[in-house]
Scaffold this motif. Structure first.
Motif, PDB file in Angstrom:
ATOM      1  N   LEU A 155      63.503  30.003 -33.657  1.00  0.00           N
ATOM      2  CA  LEU A 155      64.469  30.620 -32.760  1.00  0.00           C
ATOM      3  C   LEU A 155      65.124  31.813 -33.440  1.00  0.00           C
ATOM      4  O   LEU A 155      65.444  31.750 -34.635  1.00  0.00           O
ATOM      5  N   SER A 156      65.350  32.863 -32.678  1.00  0.00           N
ATOM      6  CA  SER A 156      66.168  33.964 -33.194  1.00  0.00           C
ATOM      7  C   SER A 156      67.625  33.535 -33.181  1.00  0.00           C
ATOM      8  O   SER A 156      67.993  32.552 -32.520  1.00  0.00           O
ATOM      9  N   ALA A 157      68.457  34.263 -33.889  1.00  0.00           N
ATOM     10  CA  ALA A 157      69.890  33.949 -33.902  1.00  0.00           C
ATOM     11  C   ALA A 157      70.469  34.042 -32.495  1.00  0.00           C
ATOM     12  O   ALA A 157      71.305  33.210 -32.104  1.00  0.00           O
ATOM     13  N   ASP A 158      70.038  35.036 -31.724  1.00  0.00           N
ATOM     14  CA  ASP A 158      70.549  35.186 -30.353  1.00  0.00           C
ATOM     15  C   ASP A 158      70.084  34.040 -29.457  1.00  0.00           C
ATOM     16  O   ASP A 158      70.848  33.560 -28.613  1.00  0.00           O
ATOM     17  N   GLU A 159      68.848  33.611 -29.624  1.00  0.00           N
ATOM     18  CA  GLU A 159      68.360  32.477 -28.829  1.00  0.00           C
ATOM     19  C   GLU A 159      69.170  31.226 -29.135  1.00  0.00           C
ATOM     20  O   GLU A 159      69.557  30.484 -28.217  1.00  0.00           O
ATOM     21  N   ALA A 160      69.455  30.986 -30.407  1.00  0.00           N
ATOM     22  CA  ALA A 160      70.245  29.807 -30.780  1.00  0.00           C
ATOM     23  C   ALA A 160      71.648  29.888 -30.193  1.00  0.00           C
ATOM     24  O   ALA A 160      72.186  28.878 -29.710  1.00  0.00           O
ATOM     25  N   ARG A 161      72.227  31.079 -30.214  1.00  0.00           N
ATOM     26  CA  ARG A 161      73.578  31.251 -29.670  1.00  0.00           C
ATOM     27  C   ARG A 161      73.596  30.966 -28.172  1.00  0.00           C
ATOM     28  O   ARG A 161      74.479  30.253 -27.673  1.00  0.00           O
ATOM     29  N   ARG A 162      72.619  31.481 -27.448  1.00  0.00           N
ATOM     30  CA  ARG A 162      72.586  31.262 -26.000  1.00  0.00           C
ATOM     31  C   ARG A 162      72.285  29.806 -25.663  1.00  0.00           C
ATOM     32  O   ARG A 162      72.836  29.253 -24.703  1.00  0.00           O
ATOM     33  N   ILE A 163      71.422  29.175 -26.441  1.00  0.00           N
ATOM     34  CA  ILE A 163      71.141  27.741 -26.235  1.00  0.00           C
ATOM     35  C   ILE A 163      72.424  26.938 -26.417  1.00  0.00           C
ATOM     36  O   ILE A 163      72.731  26.020 -25.643  1.00  0.00           O
ATOM     37  N   ALA A 164      73.213  27.281 -27.446  1.00  0.00           N
ATOM     38  CA  ALA A 164      74.469  26.572 -27.694  1.00  0.00           C
ATOM     39  C   ALA A 164      75.457  26.787 -26.555  1.00  0.00           C
ATOM     40  O   ALA A 164      76.125  25.838 -26.113  1.00  0.00           O
ATOM     41  N   LEU A 165      75.547  28.002 -26.057  1.00  0.00           N
ATOM     42  CA  LEU A 165      76.467  28.289 -24.956  1.00  0.00           C
ATOM     43  C   LEU A 165      76.081  27.530 -23.692  1.00  0.00           C
ATOM     44  O   LEU A 165      76.939  26.978 -22.996  1.00  0.00           O
ATOM     45  N   ARG A 166      74.781  27.474 -23.398  1.00  0.00           N
ATOM     46  CA  ARG A 166      74.347  26.735 -22.211  1.00  0.00           C
ATOM     47  C   ARG A 166      74.607  25.251 -22.377  1.00  0.00           C
ATOM     48  O   ARG A 166      75.070  24.580 -21.445  1.00  0.00           O
ATOM     49  N   ARG A 226      78.837  15.970 -20.194  1.00  0.00           N
ATOM     50  CA  ARG A 226      78.000  16.990 -20.856  1.00  0.00           C
ATOM     51  C   ARG A 226      78.383  17.162 -22.316  1.00  0.00           C
ATOM     52  O   ARG A 226      77.530  17.266 -23.191  1.00  0.00           O
ATOM     53  N   LEU A 227      79.668  17.198 -22.589  1.00  0.00           N
ATOM     54  CA  LEU A 227      80.131  17.418 -23.957  1.00  0.00           C
ATOM     55  C   LEU A 227      80.111  16.136 -24.779  1.00  0.00           C
ATOM     56  O   LEU A 227      80.009  16.180 -26.006  1.00  0.00           O
ATOM     57  N   GLY A 228      80.280  15.001 -24.126  1.00  0.00           N
ATOM     58  CA  GLY A 228      80.265  13.734 -24.836  1.00  0.00           C
ATOM     59  C   GLY A 228      81.565  13.371 -25.508  1.00  0.00           C
ATOM     60  O   GLY A 228      81.792  12.208 -25.842  1.00  0.00           O
ATOM     61  N   ALA A 229      82.438  14.351 -25.714  1.00  0.00           N
ATOM     62  CA  ALA A 229      83.742  14.118 -26.341  1.00  0.00           C
ATOM     63  C   ALA A 229      84.623  15.317 -26.059  1.00  0.00           C
ATOM     64  O   ALA A 229      84.182  16.462 -26.193  1.00  0.00           O
ATOM     65  N   VAL A 230      85.861  15.064 -25.665  1.00  0.00           N
ATOM     66  CA  VAL A 230      86.856  16.123 -25.477  1.00  0.00           C
ATOM     67  C   VAL A 230      88.054  15.776 -26.355  1.00  0.00           C
ATOM     68  O   VAL A 230      88.681  14.730 -26.185  1.00  0.00           O
ATOM     69  N   GLN A 231      88.342  16.653 -27.299  1.00  0.00           N
ATOM     70  CA  GLN A 231      89.374  16.347 -28.287  1.00  0.00           C
ATOM     71  C   GLN A 231      90.776  16.424 -27.694  1.00  0.00           C
ATOM     72  O   GLN A 231      91.083  17.291 -26.882  1.00  0.00           O
ATOM     73  N   LEU A 232      91.632  15.504 -28.132  1.00  0.00           N
ATOM     74  CA  LEU A 232      93.043  15.485 -27.769  1.00  0.00           C
ATOM     75  C   LEU A 232      93.867  16.100 -28.894  1.00  0.00           C
ATOM     76  O   LEU A 232      93.503  15.995 -30.066  1.00  0.00           O
ATOM     77  N   GLY A 283      73.164  16.386 -30.415  1.00  0.00           N
ATOM     78  CA  GLY A 283      72.143  17.407 -30.249  1.00  0.00           C
ATOM     79  C   GLY A 283      72.114  17.980 -28.844  1.00  0.00           C
ATOM     80  O   GLY A 283      71.930  19.188 -28.647  1.00  0.00           O
ATOM     81  N   GLN A 284      72.298  17.120 -27.856  1.00  0.00           N
ATOM     82  CA  GLN A 284      72.323  17.602 -26.472  1.00  0.00           C
ATOM     83  C   GLN A 284      73.539  18.482 -26.218  1.00  0.00           C
ATOM     84  O   GLN A 284      73.450  19.494 -25.520  1.00  0.00           O
ATOM     85  N   ALA A 285      74.687  18.106 -26.767  1.00  0.00           N
ATOM     86  CA  ALA A 285      75.914  18.871 -26.549  1.00  0.00           C
ATOM     87  C   ALA A 285      75.906  20.196 -27.306  1.00  0.00           C
ATOM     88  O   ALA A 285      76.494  21.181 -26.846  1.00  0.00           O
ATOM     89  N   ALA A 300      66.892  20.574 -32.463  1.00  0.00           N
ATOM     90  CA  ALA A 300      67.259  21.011 -31.116  1.00  0.00           C
ATOM     91  C   ALA A 300      66.965  19.908 -30.111  1.00  0.00           C
ATOM     92  O   ALA A 300      66.100  19.044 -30.313  1.00  0.00           O
ATOM     93  N   ASP A 301      67.710  19.952 -29.021  1.00  0.00           N
ATOM     94  CA  ASP A 301      67.421  19.111 -27.870  1.00  0.00           C
ATOM     95  C   ASP A 301      66.151  19.668 -27.219  1.00  0.00           C
ATOM     96  O   ASP A 301      66.122  20.845 -26.831  1.00  0.00           O
ATOM     97  N   PRO A 302      65.077  18.896 -27.103  1.00  0.00           N
ATOM     98  CA  PRO A 302      63.834  19.452 -26.548  1.00  0.00           C
ATOM     99  C   PRO A 302      64.012  20.028 -25.148  1.00  0.00           C
ATOM    100  O   PRO A 302      63.348  21.009 -24.798  1.00  0.00           O
ATOM    101  N   ALA A 303      64.908  19.452 -24.354  1.00  0.00           N
ATOM    102  CA  ALA A 303      65.147  19.997 -23.008  1.00  0.00           C
ATOM    103  C   ALA A 303      65.709  21.410 -23.077  1.00  0.00           C
ATOM    104  O   ALA A 303      65.468  22.235 -22.187  1.00  0.00           O
ATOM    105  N   ALA A 304      66.453  21.713 -24.147  1.00  0.00           N
ATOM    106  CA  ALA A 304      67.049  23.039 -24.294  1.00  0.00           C
ATOM    107  C   ALA A 304      66.012  24.107 -24.610  1.00  0.00           C
ATOM    108  O   ALA A 304      66.263  25.306 -24.435  1.00  0.00           O
TER     109      ALA A 304
END
Length: 390
Positions: free
Chosen positions: A10-21, A41-47, A212-214, A257-261
């Protein structure tokens, strides 16, 4: 640990966009599933206790969905047993279906000493009995909360109920005026989920997969940090987690990586928004620098004279980049940007848009700018705000 051959580069830009999605910040927001969908989707939301514009667990769905009503956010988390609070990345709201996968942590808490707190005989049993008889209660209603503001000076009742929370006998079922409301797990958790039957390996495999999915794509350290696992715990299960090894340009270390991503390129509209400092997109500093070339640090606990960016600095996300920082406050009906840091002139319209949208969400009718780190950009930002507010 021997790293297997990478299945993709993955390029750095591809990794960044995968993370954002993966984090729900690229592409059309899923408004049908709403706040609960964000949590799953996130699996955890910090308080966190700090509230400037709103509390962090409210800011997280706002960043992804826009102006969700704050009551709607709280109801989505707490009504109908859709979530529970437990120790994950920190104190987090977690989807209730993940209760069985934290059995490994509950077992670990039961097997270790606790903060050197002395607990008088019978107090633990009394607290559990009171909850059984009276239903959900705060620590105060159980007979005492903190004697001072320090965690080490908790009352016996508070120590007991927090210990029961860690063991899994008690659950935090909501926050009321920021106080935890406790109830018995046997009432609060659906019967089909109320068990500790999964062994540690199965729990860890699931949490690494969820991380990994998040994240979309992450290093060993990224995966471990998401739910505060140890590196060796990740190593023990990564091969069976379902994640696939990849390389990312410039990362200098193996990643998974998450294979679905990887199945389709990330496309769609980028969110423009203020981010909570505790948002899972940016909560790990080294990863934020790796993905965005952006140094993020919460300075709320830094002495005032040593702060660089402000008390509750919120990164500004726009176009898939972190383009600035805002330290916000509220004064009456005005959102005050006490300090604004801009990555350059091109960041001005995005920062103005993010400020105006946040102001509307918290019922502010005006936005006032105090300090801009690049004084020559202050007038441009003020003009852009005036245009957006008109």
């Amino acid at each position: 640990m021997t790293t297997p051959r990478a299945t993709a580069e993955l390029s750095a830009d591809e990794a960044r966009r995968i993370a954002l999605r993966a984090q729900g910040l690229l592409g059309a927001p899923d408004r049908r599933s709403g706040v609960r969908g964000v949590l799953r989707r996130l699996g955890a939301v910090q308080l966190d206790t700090i509230s400037v514009l709103a509390r962090s667990h409210e800011l997280v769905p706002y960043a992804r969905l826009g102006a969700v009503g704050r009551t709607t956010v709280e109801d989505a988390y707490w009504k109908d047993a859709h979530a529970f609070e437990y120790w994950s990345h920190a104190a987090c709201i977690l989807p209730v279906e993940e209760w069985p996968h934290f059995a490994f942590r509950r077992r670990a808490y039961r097997d270790r000493p606790h903060w050197n707190h002395e607990l008088p005989d019978g107090v633990y049993e009394r607290v559990v009995k009171q909850l059984r008889a009276e239903g959900p209660l705060t620590a105060t209603e159980l007979g005492g909360a903190k004697r001072t503001g320090e965690w080490w000076d908790w009352s016996a009742s508070k120590v007991a109920v927090e210990r029961a929370l860690m063991y899994g006998e008690v659950v935090c079922v909501e926050r009321r005026g920021w106080k935890r409301v406790y109830d018995l797990a046997e009432r609060a958790i659906p019967a089909s989920l109320l068990h500790d039957e999964l062994d540690d390996t199965e729990c860890l495999r699931r949490l690494v997969r969820l991380a990994g999915q998040a994240l979309g794509v992450g290093t060993r350290a990224d995966l471990a940090d998401y739910h505060r696992l140890k590196g060796e715990q990740v190593d023990a299960v990564i091969a069976e987690s379902g994640l696939v090894p990849v390389t990312v340009e410039g990362w200098g270390r193996p990643a998974w990586a998450d294979p679905a991503a990887l199945q389709s390129p990330p496309r769609g509209r980028h969110r423009t928004t203020l981010l909570s400092p505790f948002d899972s997109l940016v909560w790990e500093r080294a990863r934020t620098e790796r993905l965005f070339g952006f140094t993020h640090r919460l300075e709320a606990y830094v002495p005032k004279h040593k702060r660089v960016y402000g008390y509750f600095t919120m990164p500004v996300l726009a176009g898939g980049r972190l383009v600035g920082r805002v330290d916000p406050a509220r004064e009456g009906r005005a959102l005050v940007a006490r300090q604004v840091t801009l990555e350059g002139p091109k960041a001005v319209p995005a920062v103005a848009q993010a400020l105006v949208e946040a102001a509307g969400w918290v019922d502010c009718t005006d936005v006032r700018v105090e300090r801009v780190d690049a004084p020559e950009l202050r007038d441009a930002l003020v003009k852009e705000l005036a245009r957006a507010l008109a």
